[in-house]
Structure formats: C-alpha cells, structure tokens
Design an enzyme around this catalytic site. Structure first.
Site, short mmCIF file in Angstrom:
data_model
loop_
_atom_site.label_atom_id
_atom_site.label_comp_id
_atom_site.label_asym_id
_atom_site.label_seq_id
_atom_site.Cartn_x
_atom_site.Cartn_y
_atom_site.Cartn_z
N CYS A 80 -16.39 1.80 0.25
CA CYS A 80 -15.22 0.95 0.50
C CYS A 80 -14.78 0.96 1.96
O CYS A 80 -14.08 0.05 2.39
CB CYS A 80 -14.06 1.41 -0.39
SG CYS A 80 -13.70 3.18 -0.16
N ASP A 119 -17.20 7.13 -1.62
CA ASP A 119 -15.92 6.98 -0.93
C ASP A 119 -15.70 8.29 -0.15
O ASP A 119 -16.40 9.29 -0.39
CB ASP A 119 -14.81 6.75 -1.98
CG ASP A 119 -13.40 6.58 -1.40
OD1 ASP A 119 -13.27 6.35 -0.18
OD2 ASP A 119 -12.43 6.67 -2.17
N ARG A 156 -13.58 -8.48 0.92
CA ARG A 156 -12.16 -8.20 0.65
C ARG A 156 -11.35 -9.49 0.87
O ARG A 156 -10.49 -9.85 0.08
CB ARG A 156 -11.65 -7.10 1.57
CG ARG A 156 -12.20 -5.71 1.28
CD ARG A 156 -11.69 -5.18 -0.04
NE ARG A 156 -10.24 -5.16 -0.08
CZ ARG A 156 -9.46 -4.23 0.46
NH1 ARG A 156 -10.01 -3.19 1.06
NH2 ARG A 156 -8.14 -4.29 0.37
N HIS A 178 -7.22 1.03 -6.56
CA HIS A 178 -7.47 0.10 -5.44
C HIS A 178 -8.12 -1.17 -6.03
O HIS A 178 -9.30 -1.43 -5.81
CB HIS A 178 -8.38 0.77 -4.41
CG HIS A 178 -8.32 0.15 -3.05
ND1 HIS A 178 -7.55 -0.96 -2.76
CD2 HIS A 178 -8.96 0.47 -1.89
CE1 HIS A 178 -7.71 -1.28 -1.49
NE2 HIS A 178 -8.56 -0.43 -0.93
N ARG A 207 0.88 -1.18 0.00
CA ARG A 207 0.00 0.00 0.00
C ARG A 207 0.91 1.22 0.00
O ARG A 207 1.68 1.42 0.94
CB ARG A 207 -0.90 -0.01 1.23
CG ARG A 207 -1.57 1.32 1.47
CD ARG A 207 -2.70 1.25 2.45
NE ARG A 207 -3.85 0.60 1.86
CZ ARG A 207 -5.07 0.63 2.40
NH1 ARG A 207 -5.30 1.27 3.53
NH2 ARG A 207 -6.08 0.03 1.80
N GLN A 263 -10.01 -3.82 -3.81
CA GLN A 263 -11.32 -3.33 -3.38
C GLN A 263 -12.36 -3.57 -4.49
O GLN A 263 -13.43 -4.12 -4.24
CB GLN A 263 -11.22 -1.82 -3.08
CG GLN A 263 -12.53 -1.20 -2.66
CD GLN A 263 -12.96 -1.67 -1.28
OE1 GLN A 263 -12.19 -1.62 -0.34
NE2 GLN A 263 -14.18 -2.15 -1.17
N1 CP Z 1 -11.21 -0.20 2.12
C1 CP Z 1 -9.96 -0.30 2.58
O1 CP Z 1 -8.99 -0.51 1.83
O2 CP Z 1 -9.84 -0.19 3.94
P1 CP Z 1 -8.48 -0.03 4.75
O3 CP Z 1 -7.92 1.32 4.39
O4 CP Z 1 -8.88 -0.11 6.19
O5 CP Z 1 -7.54 -1.12 4.36
N1 NVA Z 2 -9.88 6.84 -1.33
C1 NVA Z 2 -9.55 6.33 -0.03
C2 NVA Z 2 -9.79 4.87 0.05
C3 NVA Z 2 -9.48 4.22 1.35
C4 NVA Z 2 -9.67 2.73 1.33
C5 NVA Z 2 -8.10 6.66 0.29
O1 NVA Z 2 -7.26 6.57 -0.62
O2 NVA Z 2 -7.81 7.03 1.42
#
Ligand code: CP
Ligand code: NVA
Length: 305
Positions: free
Chosen positions: A264, A224, A292, A129, A102, A132
């Site tokens: 999400c 989101d 997920r 993502h 990530r 997701q």
């Molecule tokens: N939706 C999602 O990716 O959640 P987290 O940021 O908690 O991993």
């Molecule tokens: N758009 C959000 C998604 C989190 C899962 C972010 O990037 O923080």
C-alpha cells in the site's frame, strides 16, 4: 450507501458497481478528462496522521470531477481535543458537501458519520483502510482481467490494511491467506466479518504463522509496513518479531511464478520488502498508488454527485 467507512458495511453488489465505475472514470480521464460531476462541491479532508497518497489522490480526484478539496491538518482542527468529534461533524458538514477523515480511533470516523449531514469517507483508521483495498481490487482486476478464483497472500501485520484487503477479497471471490507473527493477527471481530462475507460468496480465508505456507500457489503477494502510524514506540520490538516476514526473492519462490507483488506504501525498503522485489517486473506497487485516485473518484461520484 451513505458513507464509506469499512467494507463490511458495503454490499458485494455496491462494491462491484464501484469497481466498474472506477474503470469507466479512469478510461474517461485518460481519454481527455472527466465530466464535472462534482461542480460546486467541496470535500473537507481531516487528517490526524500524515499522508501522501490519500491527501493528493483525493484532492486531484475532486479537481478532475470539477470540485474542490480543503485540507484540514492535525493542528487546525484538534479533532476531539479542541472540540468534540460530533461538534466538528455538525459544523464542518454545513460548509462542505463531503468529508474524508484519516483518524487513529475508528470510533472517531464513525462518530463523524453519525453526526454529519454529508457523506463521510474513511481515509484510514487504526482498524480499516477501505479506499486502499478498493484501489487494490482495481489493480488486481487490471492485472488478471478477472478476480474470482484468484488467491491473495498477505504477509506481515494483521492491521488496518490487511483487514480491508481481507474484506475486499471476501467480497470479490478471492481466496485470502495471511501469515503474521504470533500476537499480530487480524482482530477477532474483523476476522469474523471477513469469514461471514467469504462464506456467503463461497471463498476461503485462512491464517498461518509461516509466510511460505501463506504464499503457496498465490497469484498476489501483499505486504504493509511492520510499524504503522502511531506505533513508532514499538519499532525495535516489531523489527525482531517480523524479521522472518520479509517479502523477498526467496519467499516468492513459494508463490506462483506469475504472482504480482503489492504494497500500500509508504514502504520501508529492506524491512518488509526488498528493493529487488519492489522494483521488479512483477511489482504493481506504483500502479496501486495511482489507482487510489481512480477508485476514490468512483466513491466520490457515488456519494457526492
Ligand atoms: N497508502 C496510503 O494510504 O498512503 P498515505 O499514507 O501516503 O496516504
Ligand atoms: N498500516 C499502515 C498503512 C499506511 C497507509 C499505517 O496504518 O500506518
């Protein structure tokens, strides 16, 4: 498929196979447990940003498949700071059999893949993502028993999640309509990728500035956060710009009465979505979070087994 970085680089057939595998692994797990397909294998998990779902669902997924997972937080690795991204990939991929990362800059997860000996999975970048979106397709399929011919409306920021959901819809024959405030549209190159895939599969993608138009006749309404990780300094400005883009009962009157609601997570209740909608009977938000784990097990089994 050697890595899982973004849905534009996967074929539609590969994604269909992943969804079918996810359904199979989910029912196998519910019936008593999965086969230990990943016995003796470890997933290295690099996080430059916080996480609940991604971290826990990947770790549990690995354990269910007989493998192990190793958490590497921002302080431990200093990706690209203490050591170059290619060097991290060269070293880490000699210890583990798969890497999930990530990151902020999408180029970092792409560079990990380029220099890794083992498969690399994108657990969210500033651009995409994909894990997701794959889980979301599983949720939509479970809700409707089909995918093709449905319409999904995305209301809010045209950021990473919107981009991957658009690409997923393009692959799976779902019409995609997005409403964003001006200046928060999906990036042009990602829009182009989604349009090309949608064209091939005979479905549509359109962009709106009025949420009421995007959600018209929608089967799925998705939102989101207005402030993604890394954008915290823009929170006040974004609250002003996105005020008219809240998913609430009034907006849902414009969608189909049978429409399901998706997010999400993490959610900012009272901003992009109301409590009433989030906790209502049509919300699939927590099922999405569970999925997920099931969708990612399919990715892990496909790449690491
Ligand atoms: N939706 C999602 O990716 O959640 P987290 O940021 O908690 O991993
Ligand atoms: N758009 C959000 C998604 C989190 C899962 C972010 O990037 O923080």
């Amino acid at each position: 498929m050697r890595h899982f970085l973004d849905l534009a680089s996967c074929s539609t057939d590969e994604l269909h196979e992943l969804i079918n595998l996810a359904l199979r692994l989910k029912s196998e797990w519910r019936d008593g447990g999965n086969e230990p397909l990943l016995r003796g294998k470890t997933l290295g998990m690099i996080f430059q940003k916080p996480s609940l779902r991604t971290r826990v669902s990947f770790e549990m997924g690995m354990r269910h498949l007989g493998g192990d997972a190793l958490m590497l937080g921002p302080q431990e690795i200093g990706l690209g700071v203490r050591e170059s991204v290619p060097d991290v990939a060269r070293v880490l991929s000699r210890y583990v059999q798969g890497i999930m990362a990530r990151v902020y800059d999408h180029k970092d997860v792409a560079a990990l893949a380029e220099h890794s000996r083992v498969p690399v999975i994108n657990g969210l970048s500033d651009d995409y993502h994909p894990c997701q979106a794959l889980a979301d397709i599983l949720t939509i399929r479970e809700s409707f028993g089909r995918l093709e011919g449905l319409k999904l409306a995305f209301v809010g920021d045209g950021n990473n999640v919107a981009a991957s959901v658009a690409l997923a819809c393009a692959h799976f024959g779902i019409s995609f309509s997005i409403a964003t405030p001006e200046g928060y549209e999906m990036k042009a190159p990602i829009r182009k990728q989604a349009l090309e895939i949608a064209d091939r599969n005979g479905n549509s993608i359109d962009m709106q500035t009025r949420p009421q138009l995007a959600v018209a006749e929608a089967d799925v309404v998705y939102t989101d956060t207005w402030v993604s990780m890394g954008q915290e300094a823009e929170a006040a400005e974004r609250a002003d710009e996105f005020g008219a883009f809240q998913v609430n009962a009034g907006l849902l009157e414009h969608a189909k009465q049978t429409a399901i609601i998706m997010h999400c997570l993490p959610a900012h209740r009272g901003d992009e979505i109301t409590d009433e909608v989030m906790d209502g009977a049509r919300s699939r938000i927590f099922q999405q979070a569970e999925n997920r784990m099931h969708a990612q097990k399919a990715i892990l089994a496909r790449l690491l087994a």
